[in-house]
Scaffold this active site. Structure first.
Site, PDB file in Angstrom:
ATOM      1  N   CYS A 112     -22.944  30.391  57.808  1.00 50.58           N
ATOM      2  CA  CYS A 112     -23.454  29.916  56.547  1.00 50.58           C
ATOM      3  C   CYS A 112     -25.028  29.741  56.765  1.00 50.58           C
ATOM      4  O   CYS A 112     -25.395  29.494  55.581  1.00 50.58           O
ATOM      5  CB  CYS A 112     -22.580  28.784  56.289  1.00 50.58           C
ATOM      6  SG  CYS A 112     -20.811  28.980  56.263  1.00 50.58           S
ATOM      7  N   HIS A 255     -26.645  24.170  51.326  1.00 46.87           N
ATOM      8  CA  HIS A 255     -25.560  25.366  51.486  1.00 46.87           C
ATOM      9  C   HIS A 255     -24.623  24.822  50.662  1.00 46.87           C
ATOM     10  O   HIS A 255     -24.027  23.549  51.015  1.00 46.87           O
ATOM     11  CB  HIS A 255     -25.201  25.495  53.017  1.00 46.87           C
ATOM     12  CG  HIS A 255     -23.862  26.166  53.065  1.00 46.87           C
ATOM     13  ND1 HIS A 255     -23.884  27.480  52.487  1.00 46.87           N
ATOM     14  CD2 HIS A 255     -22.844  25.805  53.947  1.00 46.87           C
ATOM     15  CE1 HIS A 255     -22.540  27.819  52.659  1.00 46.87           C
ATOM     16  NE2 HIS A 255     -21.935  26.941  53.609  1.00 46.87           N
ATOM     17  N   ASN A 285     -17.644  28.354  48.472  1.00 46.28           N
ATOM     18  CA  ASN A 285     -18.593  28.523  49.795  1.00 46.28           C
ATOM     19  C   ASN A 285     -18.611  30.079  49.858  1.00 46.28           C
ATOM     20  O   ASN A 285     -17.920  30.680  50.421  1.00 46.28           O
ATOM     21  CB  ASN A 285     -18.054  27.810  51.031  1.00 46.28           C
ATOM     22  CG  ASN A 285     -18.722  28.054  51.987  1.00 46.28           C
ATOM     23  OD1 ASN A 285     -19.838  28.916  52.310  1.00 46.28           O
ATOM     24  ND2 ASN A 285     -18.519  27.213  52.999  1.00 46.28           N
TER      25      ASN A 285
HETATM   26  N1  COA Z   1      -4.883  21.138  49.400  1.00 46.14           N
HETATM   27  C1  COA Z   1      -4.068  19.772  49.528  1.00 46.14           C
HETATM   28  N2  COA Z   1      -4.249  19.277  50.475  1.00 46.14           N
HETATM   29  C2  COA Z   1      -5.199  19.507  51.642  1.00 46.14           C
HETATM   30  C3  COA Z   1      -5.774  20.713  51.459  1.00 46.14           C
HETATM   31  C4  COA Z   1      -5.566  21.663  50.272  1.00 46.14           C
HETATM   32  N3  COA Z   1      -6.278  22.781  50.008  1.00 46.14           N
HETATM   33  N4  COA Z   1      -6.481  20.951  52.572  1.00 46.14           N
HETATM   34  C5  COA Z   1      -6.224  19.833  53.416  1.00 46.14           C
HETATM   35  N5  COA Z   1      -5.397  19.245  52.701  1.00 46.14           N
HETATM   36  C6  COA Z   1      -4.554  17.913  53.285  1.00 46.14           C
HETATM   37  C7  COA Z   1      -4.611  17.693  54.676  1.00 46.14           C
HETATM   38  O1  COA Z   1      -3.624  18.591  55.184  1.00 46.14           O
HETATM   39  C8  COA Z   1      -4.690  16.284  54.928  1.00 46.14           C
HETATM   40  O2  COA Z   1      -3.416  15.833  54.636  1.00 46.14           O
HETATM   41  P1  COA Z   1      -2.825  14.526  55.661  1.00 46.14           P
HETATM   42  O3  COA Z   1      -3.760  13.237  55.254  1.00 46.14           O
HETATM   43  O4  COA Z   1      -1.453  14.330  54.946  1.00 46.14           O
HETATM   44  O5  COA Z   1      -2.931  14.925  56.972  1.00 46.14           O
HETATM   45  C9  COA Z   1      -5.593  15.686  53.837  1.00 46.14           C
HETATM   46  O6  COA Z   1      -5.684  16.716  52.817  1.00 46.14           O
HETATM   47  C10 COA Z   1      -6.804  15.195  54.343  1.00 46.14           C
HETATM   48  O7  COA Z   1      -7.489  16.544  55.028  1.00 46.14           O
HETATM   49  P2  COA Z   1      -8.702  16.662  55.452  1.00 46.14           P
HETATM   50  O8  COA Z   1      -8.965  17.925  56.290  1.00 46.14           O
HETATM   51  O9  COA Z   1      -9.030  15.302  56.196  1.00 46.14           O
HETATM   52  O10 COA Z   1      -9.721  16.756  54.081  1.00 46.14           O
HETATM   53  P3  COA Z   1     -11.238  16.786  53.875  1.00 46.14           P
HETATM   54  O11 COA Z   1     -11.472  15.556  53.017  1.00 46.14           O
HETATM   55  O12 COA Z   1     -11.885  16.467  55.155  1.00 46.14           O
HETATM   56  O13 COA Z   1     -11.408  17.852  53.215  1.00 46.14           O
HETATM   57  C11 COA Z   1     -12.519  20.137  53.663  1.00 46.14           C
HETATM   58  C12 COA Z   1     -11.193  19.370  53.790  1.00 46.14           C
HETATM   59  C13 COA Z   1     -12.218  21.386  54.291  1.00 46.14           C
HETATM   60  C14 COA Z   1     -12.625  20.080  52.073  1.00 46.14           C
HETATM   61  C15 COA Z   1     -13.734  19.396  54.366  1.00 46.14           C
HETATM   62  O14 COA Z   1     -13.272  18.861  55.415  1.00 46.14           O
HETATM   63  C16 COA Z   1     -15.095  20.322  54.320  1.00 46.14           C
HETATM   64  O15 COA Z   1     -15.226  20.681  53.136  1.00 46.14           O
HETATM   65  N6  COA Z   1     -15.439  20.514  55.585  1.00 46.14           N
HETATM   66  C17 COA Z   1     -16.689  21.207  55.861  1.00 46.14           C
HETATM   67  C18 COA Z   1     -16.502  22.823  55.215  1.00 46.14           C
HETATM   68  C19 COA Z   1     -17.911  23.533  55.538  1.00 46.14           C
HETATM   69  O16 COA Z   1     -18.790  22.865  55.385  1.00 46.14           O
HETATM   70  N7  COA Z   1     -17.836  24.615  55.736  1.00 46.14           N
HETATM   71  C20 COA Z   1     -19.001  25.351  56.112  1.00 46.14           C
HETATM   72  C21 COA Z   1     -19.262  25.813  57.308  1.00 46.14           C
HETATM   73  S1  COA Z   1     -18.213  26.753  58.330  1.00 46.14           S
END
Ligand code: COA
EC number: 2.3.1.180
Length: 334
Positions: A112, A255, A285
């Site tokens: 990215c 980004h 993204n």
């Molecule tokens: N829909 C519903 N629930 C979801 C989900 C979805 N699409 N994805 C994850 N969950 C759930 C998880 O299973 C978790 O459930 P639990 O609490 O019962 O275990 C809960 O939501 C929280 O998950 P978590 O991974 O902690 O969520 P988050 O707030 O960190 O959001 C992302 C997940 C991926 C959106 C976030 O971490 C993110 O944006 N990360 C960075 C990505 C990035 O920058 N990528 C670019 C470089 S590769």
């Protein structure tokens, strides 16, 4: 006087097929509400079957060349982590497809952060007189590498391409790229990756190749923390390098991975949230395409205006990150 790379044209594209959160909610255990509140994304665009990264790159490249008023370029750099195939690079195909002849053309892989890396390589090539004019394209087509059953990645990524034409000029010119800050941390390479298809894990008849090894895996929460930290630090170093205070940043073009990440970085830098470009709501993204897509959108909307200071910063798998500073020029955006 030092030769400085100056932005002369910009262009972008996303494939026609829009996929909104409701469509994904019908296929996965997720919801429009979760996706919007946790990421800021409302929809993304996915390529139709048969479309390749080069197809996206060529459209964006052509638009950037038109925006720059046409004319030859001496080099093509394609930032992508989803090339058409492992070998050869995709950039020569894009250069040939655009009718640019036998110019040097190569891929840069920094996930990215790829577009910022591509800009830095182009700026270096211009300063070293390897080329007077360079086409830099960021293009990624992740939709075919998303595990349809993995709600943690399937809702995040979209396909697209964005491109810029850089030309030799002076630091005082509108559009001058004023500085860069780049970094990587390979110790955390497992946080976002496609495990299969490289020298470590080839597809061969004796080793059954798992379909899932072709897919992007991401440890979202950890990536989130690294993204906020690295982009804040890198942007902070760059602001010092170019002599800007937070109040000098007219637009923060980070980004487009997650609106919460962008706001956290802006807060850490003391840049007002109203200065944060948000485009991910409409495209998700788009990896290496994300910054040029956001800039093109802001220029088309008329919010990004000539003379404004733009701070770009990006972060992705590798881990890789990079920031660049630029004073926005008077460019035609098509
Ligand atoms: N829909 C519903 N629930 C979801 C989900 C979805 N699409 N994805 C994850 N969950 C759930 C998880 O299973 C978790 O459930 P639990 O609490 O019962 O275990 C809960 O939501 C929280 O998950 P978590 O991974 O902690 O969520 P988050 O707030 O960190 O959001 C992302 C997940 C991926 C959106 C976030 O971490 C993110 O944006 N990360 C960075 C990505 C990035 O920058 N990528 C670019 C470089 S590769």
């Amino acid at each position: 006087m030092t030769r400085t790379a100056v932005l002369r044209g910009i262009g972008a594209m996303v494939p026609p097929r829009a996929v909104d959160n409701d469509e994904l909610s019908a296929l996965l255990d997720t919801s429009d509400e979760w996706i919007r509140t946790r990421t800021g994304i409302r929809r993304r665009h996915w390529a139709d079957p048969g479309m390749a990264t080069s197809d996206l790159a060529m459209v964006a490249g052509e638009r950037a060349l038109k925006s720059a008023g046409g004319g030859p370029v001496g080099m093509v750099i394609l930032a992508t982590s989803t090339p058409n195939q492992p070998m050869p690079a995709t950039a020569p195909q894009v250069a040939a497809g655009l009718g640019l002849g036998t110019v040097p053309a190569y891929d840069v892989t920094a996930a990215c952060a790829g577009f910022v890396y591509g800009l830095s390589v182009a700026a270096g090539a211009i300063a070293a007189r390897l080329a007077d004019r360079v086409l830099v394209i960021g293009a990624d087509l992740w939709s075919t590498r998303l595990n349809p059953d993995d709600r943690a990645t399937a809702v995040i990524f979209g396909d697209g391409a964005g491109a810029a034409v850089l030309e030799a000029g002076r630091e005082s010119d509108p559009g001058a790229l004023l500085g860069f800050d780049l970094g990587s941390d390979g110790l955390h390479r497992e946080l976002a990756r496609v495990p299969g298809g490289g020298s470590l894990q080839l597809a061969d008849p004796d080793t059954p190749f798992q379909q899932s090894d072709h897919y992007l895996t991401m440890r979202g929460k950890e990536i989130f923390t690294h993204a906020v930290g690295r982009m804040s630090e890198s942007s902070g170093r760059l602001l010092k390098q170019v002599g800007w205070e937070a109040r000098d940043v007219d637009w923060f073009a980070g980004h487009q991975a997650n609106a919460r990440i962008l706001h956290a970085v802006a807060d850490a830098l003391d840049v007002d949230r109203s200065r944060v470009l948000i485009h991910l709501d409409r495209v998700g993204n788009t990896s290496a395409a994300s910054i040029p897509l956001a800039l093109t959108d802001a220029a088309v909307q008329g919010s990004l205006r000539p003379g404004q200071n733009v701070l770009m910063t990006a972060f992705g798998g590798g881990l890789s990150w990079g920031s660049a500073a630029l004073n926005w020029p008077d460019v035609d955006v098509l």
